[in-house]
Design a protein around this motif. Sequence first.
Motif, PDB file in Angstrom:
ATOM      1  N   LEU A  29      25.618  26.187  52.917  1.00  0.00           N
ATOM      2  CA  LEU A  29      25.191  25.934  51.509  1.00  0.00           C
ATOM      3  C   LEU A  29      25.566  27.198  50.598  1.00  0.00           C
ATOM      4  O   LEU A  29      26.008  27.164  49.534  1.00  0.00           O
ATOM      5  CB  LEU A  29      23.689  25.615  51.627  1.00  0.00           C
ATOM      6  N   ALA A  30      25.386  28.319  51.358  1.00  0.00           N
ATOM      7  CA  ALA A  30      25.833  29.557  50.721  1.00  0.00           C
ATOM      8  C   ALA A  30      27.081  29.493  50.469  1.00  0.00           C
ATOM      9  O   ALA A  30      27.767  30.111  49.513  1.00  0.00           O
ATOM     10  CB  ALA A  30      25.255  30.851  51.456  1.00  0.00           C
ATOM     11  N   TYR A  31      28.049  29.158  51.348  1.00  0.00           N
ATOM     12  CA  TYR A  31      29.406  29.058  51.448  1.00  0.00           C
ATOM     13  C   TYR A  31      29.945  28.302  50.015  1.00  0.00           C
ATOM     14  O   TYR A  31      30.782  28.818  49.081  1.00  0.00           O
ATOM     15  CB  TYR A  31      30.162  28.488  52.596  1.00  0.00           C
ATOM     16  N   LEU A  32      29.171  27.142  49.678  1.00  0.00           N
ATOM     17  CA  LEU A  32      29.682  26.200  48.724  1.00  0.00           C
ATOM     18  C   LEU A  32      29.205  26.886  47.426  1.00  0.00           C
ATOM     19  O   LEU A  32      29.794  26.784  46.371  1.00  0.00           O
ATOM     20  CB  LEU A  32      28.833  24.961  49.162  1.00  0.00           C
ATOM     21  N   ILE A  33      28.025  27.453  47.559  1.00  0.00           N
ATOM     22  CA  ILE A  33      27.492  28.359  46.306  1.00  0.00           C
ATOM     23  C   ILE A  33      28.550  29.354  45.855  1.00  0.00           C
ATOM     24  O   ILE A  33      28.885  29.565  44.845  1.00  0.00           O
ATOM     25  CB  ILE A  33      26.025  28.757  46.407  1.00  0.00           C
ATOM     26  N   GLY A  51      33.094  22.682  53.207  1.00  0.00           N
ATOM     27  CA  GLY A  51      31.616  22.924  53.041  1.00  0.00           C
ATOM     28  C   GLY A  51      30.944  21.368  53.731  1.00  0.00           C
ATOM     29  O   GLY A  51      29.848  21.668  54.363  1.00  0.00           O
ATOM     30  N   GLY A  52      31.290  20.295  53.245  1.00  0.00           N
ATOM     31  CA  GLY A  52      30.746  19.211  54.063  1.00  0.00           C
ATOM     32  C   GLY A  52      31.214  19.304  55.624  1.00  0.00           C
ATOM     33  O   GLY A  52      30.108  18.623  55.975  1.00  0.00           O
ATOM     34  N   LEU A  53      32.261  19.464  55.879  1.00  0.00           N
ATOM     35  CA  LEU A  53      32.380  19.466  57.491  1.00  0.00           C
ATOM     36  C   LEU A  53      31.193  20.451  58.084  1.00  0.00           C
ATOM     37  O   LEU A  53      30.735  20.175  59.293  1.00  0.00           O
ATOM     38  CB  LEU A  53      33.705  19.866  57.765  1.00  0.00           C
ATOM     39  N   LEU A  54      31.209  21.597  57.532  1.00  0.00           N
ATOM     40  CA  LEU A  54      30.093  22.600  58.094  1.00  0.00           C
ATOM     41  C   LEU A  54      28.898  22.063  58.161  1.00  0.00           C
ATOM     42  O   LEU A  54      28.146  22.283  58.977  1.00  0.00           O
ATOM     43  CB  LEU A  54      30.312  24.142  57.376  1.00  0.00           C
TER      44      LEU A  54
END
Length: 81
Positions: A29-33, A51-54
Motif C-alpha cells: 500500500l505504501a509502495y502504491l501511494i 502493487g496488485g501482485l504484492l
Amino acid sequence: MLDEFEIAERNKARSVGLALTQSLTLPPLAYLIVAGTFAPEADAYRTAYAGGLLMMAALRAGGCAPAMILGWTRPDPEPES
C-alpha cells in the motif's frame, strides 16, 4: 464439536492471521501511494500491476496463516490399532 480449548486455539490462530495480513499489506500500500505521488512519470500500468501482485501475495499469506499455525501446533492424532 470443538471443545473450549480448540475454539480458543482456532480464534488465536485467526487473530494472528489477521494481524499478519494487515502488516503484510501495508508495504505494498505504501509502495502504491509513494509511486503514485513521487513518480507520476512512471508507467502507471506496471506500477499498479506490481502493487496488485504484492497485495495478492500478502492476502494469500495472511489467509493461509491460520491453517498453517493450527497444522504446526496441533498434535498428531493417535493411530487407531
